[in-house]
Design a protein around this motif. Sequence first.
Motif, PDB file in Angstrom:
ATOM      1  N   PRO A 155      64.254  72.918  16.635  1.00  0.00           N
ATOM      2  CA  PRO A 155      63.150  72.290  15.902  1.00  0.00           C
ATOM      3  C   PRO A 155      63.012  72.892  14.503  1.00  0.00           C
ATOM      4  N   LEU A 156      62.612  72.060  13.564  1.00  0.00           N
ATOM      5  CA  LEU A 156      62.467  72.511  12.188  1.00  0.00           C
ATOM      6  C   LEU A 156      61.160  73.281  12.013  1.00  0.00           C
ATOM      7  N   LYS A 157      61.209  74.385  11.265  1.00  0.00           N
ATOM      8  CA  LYS A 157      60.018  75.184  10.995  1.00  0.00           C
ATOM      9  C   LYS A 157      59.192  74.596   9.869  1.00  0.00           C
ATOM     10  N   TYR A 158      59.871  73.946   8.934  1.00  0.00           N
ATOM     11  CA  TYR A 158      59.204  73.478   7.720  1.00  0.00           C
ATOM     12  C   TYR A 158      59.481  71.990   7.507  1.00  0.00           C
ATOM     13  N   SER A 159      58.469  71.285   7.023  1.00  0.00           N
ATOM     14  CA  SER A 159      58.622  69.848   6.786  1.00  0.00           C
ATOM     15  C   SER A 159      59.153  69.559   5.378  1.00  0.00           C
ATOM     16  N   GLY A 160      59.115  70.555   4.498  1.00  0.00           N
ATOM     17  CA  GLY A 160      59.597  70.334   3.142  1.00  0.00           C
ATOM     18  C   GLY A 160      59.270  71.520   2.248  1.00  0.00           C
ATOM     19  N   MET A 161      59.521  71.359   0.959  1.00  0.00           N
ATOM     20  CA  MET A 161      59.356  72.440  -0.005  1.00  0.00           C
ATOM     21  C   MET A 161      57.932  72.984  -0.028  1.00  0.00           C
ATOM     22  N   LEU A 162      56.943  72.104  -0.142  1.00  0.00           N
ATOM     23  CA  LEU A 162      55.558  72.559  -0.235  1.00  0.00           C
ATOM     24  C   LEU A 162      55.115  73.257   1.044  1.00  0.00           C
ATOM     25  N   ASP A 163      55.634  72.818   2.181  1.00  0.00           N
ATOM     26  CA  ASP A 163      55.289  73.440   3.459  1.00  0.00           C
ATOM     27  C   ASP A 163      55.827  74.863   3.523  1.00  0.00           C
ATOM     28  N   VAL A 164      57.011  75.101   2.969  1.00  0.00           N
ATOM     29  CA  VAL A 164      57.561  76.459   2.929  1.00  0.00           C
ATOM     30  C   VAL A 164      56.672  77.349   2.070  1.00  0.00           C
ATOM     31  N   PHE A 165      56.291  76.868   0.888  1.00  0.00           N
ATOM     32  CA  PHE A 165      55.406  77.642   0.019  1.00  0.00           C
ATOM     33  C   PHE A 165      54.105  77.979   0.745  1.00  0.00           C
ATOM     34  N   ARG A 166      53.517  76.971   1.370  1.00  0.00           N
ATOM     35  CA  ARG A 166      52.215  77.147   2.019  1.00  0.00           C
ATOM     36  C   ARG A 166      52.297  78.160   3.168  1.00  0.00           C
ATOM     37  N   LYS A 167      53.271  78.004   4.050  1.00  0.00           N
ATOM     38  CA  LYS A 167      53.382  78.881   5.211  1.00  0.00           C
ATOM     39  C   LYS A 167      53.812  80.291   4.823  1.00  0.00           C
ATOM     40  N   THR A 168      54.681  80.397   3.842  1.00  0.00           N
ATOM     41  CA  THR A 168      55.138  81.717   3.405  1.00  0.00           C
ATOM     42  C   THR A 168      53.983  82.521   2.823  1.00  0.00           C
ATOM     43  N   ILE A 169      53.206  81.896   1.941  1.00  0.00           N
ATOM     44  CA  ILE A 169      52.070  82.595   1.328  1.00  0.00           C
ATOM     45  C   ILE A 169      51.001  82.919   2.366  1.00  0.00           C
ATOM     46  N   ARG A 170      50.761  81.993   3.309  1.00  0.00           N
ATOM     47  CA  ARG A 170      49.729  82.203   4.329  1.00  0.00           C
ATOM     48  C   ARG A 170      50.097  83.349   5.260  1.00  0.00           C
ATOM     49  N   HIS A 171      51.360  83.399   5.710  1.00  0.00           N
ATOM     50  CA  HIS A 171      51.757  84.375   6.717  1.00  0.00           C
ATOM     51  C   HIS A 171      52.379  85.646   6.140  1.00  0.00           C
ATOM     52  N   GLU A 172      52.890  85.586   4.924  1.00  0.00           N
ATOM     53  CA  GLU A 172      53.612  86.734   4.363  1.00  0.00           C
ATOM     54  C   GLU A 172      53.062  87.207   3.030  1.00  0.00           C
ATOM     55  N   GLY A 173      52.137  86.431   2.471  1.00  0.00           N
ATOM     56  CA  GLY A 173      51.611  86.778   1.169  1.00  0.00           C
ATOM     57  C   GLY A 173      52.564  86.349   0.057  1.00  0.00           C
ATOM     58  N   VAL A 174      52.124  86.513  -1.174  1.00  0.00           N
ATOM     59  CA  VAL A 174      52.969  86.133  -2.311  1.00  0.00           C
ATOM     60  C   VAL A 174      54.264  86.936  -2.319  1.00  0.00           C
ATOM     61  N   ARG A 175      54.195  88.192  -1.843  1.00  0.00           N
ATOM     62  CA  ARG A 175      55.406  89.019  -1.786  1.00  0.00           C
ATOM     63  C   ARG A 175      56.507  88.362  -0.975  1.00  0.00           C
ATOM     64  N   GLY A 176      56.098  87.523   0.004  1.00  0.00           N
ATOM     65  CA  GLY A 176      57.086  86.862   0.837  1.00  0.00           C
ATOM     66  C   GLY A 176      58.025  85.962   0.058  1.00  0.00           C
ATOM     67  N   LEU A 177      57.556  85.456  -1.075  1.00  0.00           N
ATOM     68  CA  LEU A 177      58.379  84.580  -1.904  1.00  0.00           C
ATOM     69  C   LEU A 177      59.487  85.335  -2.628  1.00  0.00           C
ATOM     70  N   TYR A 178      59.411  86.670  -2.569  1.00  0.00           N
ATOM     71  CA  TYR A 178      60.401  87.497  -3.268  1.00  0.00           C
ATOM     72  C   TYR A 178      61.237  88.336  -2.307  1.00  0.00           C
ATOM     73  N   LYS A 179      61.238  87.975  -1.026  1.00  0.00           N
ATOM     74  CA  LYS A 179      62.102  88.664  -0.077  1.00  0.00           C
ATOM     75  C   LYS A 179      63.560  88.500  -0.492  1.00  0.00           C
ATOM     76  N   GLY A 180      64.302  89.588  -0.462  1.00  0.00           N
ATOM     77  CA  GLY A 180      65.713  89.536  -0.840  1.00  0.00           C
ATOM     78  C   GLY A 180      65.952  89.646  -2.333  1.00  0.00           C
ATOM     79  N   LEU A 181      64.858  89.843  -3.107  1.00  0.00           N
ATOM     80  CA  LEU A 181      65.018  89.893  -4.561  1.00  0.00           C
ATOM     81  C   LEU A 181      65.885  91.067  -4.999  1.00  0.00           C
ATOM     82  N   MET A 182      65.685  92.239  -4.387  1.00  0.00           N
ATOM     83  CA  MET A 182      66.429  93.417  -4.824  1.00  0.00           C
ATOM     84  C   MET A 182      67.936  93.242  -4.646  1.00  0.00           C
TER      85      MET A 182
END
Length: 299
Positions: free
Chosen positions: A238-265
Motif C-alpha cells: 500500500p502507498l504511504k503518500y497520495s502525492g507531493m503535498l501529502d509527503v510534505f504534510r505528513k513529514t512535517i507533522r510526524h518528523e518536523g521541518v528537520r525531516g525534510l532535510y534527512k540525508g542532507l549531510m
Amino acid sequence: MAEAFLPQPETYRPAKLLASGGLAGAISRTFTAPIDRLKFLLQVQDGRTMMTLRQGLARMAEEGTMKAYFRGNGANVLKNIPETALKLTCNDVVKASVVSDGHAISLGERLVVGGVSGAIAQGAIYPLEVIQTRLAVSRVGTYKGILDAAHKIRHQEGYRAFFRGITPCMLGILPYAGLDIAAFELMKEHLHGQYADDAPPAYLLAAGMLSSTGAQLVSYPLGLVRTRLQAQGIGGEPLKYSGMLDVFRKTIRHEGVRGLYKGLMPNLMKIAPAAGISWVVFEKAKQHLKVADPRCSSQ
C-alpha cells in the motif's frame, strides 16, 4: 564594449558534447556511489528518530559484500550518462543560440537556460531514476538488477509507478539546474579571464563544488519528497503518500521541518565532489575534442 566569442561550425559538435557530458556523468557518479546510496537510506526513514550516518553505513555493511556500497549504481550510471550529456549539451546549444546576436548573456537567461536544460534531461531518464532509488533502498533479494526491477515494477505496480515523484522532481530541477549551471559558468568565465582560457582543474573543481552545493541547499526538500514517492509501493505494498503535498504534510507533522532535510549531510558530501568532477571532466573533454565554448565576455 561587448564582444561575443562564437563557436566555429563543427560537423560533429553535438556528438562531441554528448560524449563529453556522458563521460563526466559516468565518472562522477561511480566515484560517489556509496555516499549516494547512504543518502537514499536516510531519506526514506520516516518517524522522528533519524538514522545516523554510522547506522546507514552499518546497514550497507550487513549485506556482506563490496557490491552493497554500489547497489543502484548501474542504474545511476545508465541514467546519468544520457542525463548529464543532455543537460550539459542542451545548456551549451541553447546558450549558443541565445548569444548568437552578440549580446552578453544575462544572469536571468543563464538561470532559465540551465533550468530548462536540466528539466529536459531529467524528464528523459526519469524511469531509471525510480529504478535507481528502488535498488538503493530495497532489501537484498527484492530485485536482481535493473531489468528485474523494471519488470517487477511494471508487473506489480503498473507503468504509473515509473513516474512517481516526477512533479517535485521537475519543480526541484528547475531551480537546482538553473542555479548550478549559472553559478558555475559565471565562476568559470571569471577564471578563464584570469588564466587565458586555461583555468587550473583544481579551480574548476572548486567552482563546480560551490555551485552545486548552493543549488542543492535550495532544492533539497523537493528531492526528499521525490525519493519518498519513488520508494513507496515496493512489491505492490500500500502507498504511504497520495502525492507531493501529502509527503510534505505528513513529514512535517510526524518528523518536523528537520525531516525534510534527512540525508542532507551525505548528499552534500556526495554532490560537491560529484559535481566538481563532472564539470572538470566535461570541460577537459571538450578541450580534448576541440569543442569551441560559446560564451560572452566584456572589455
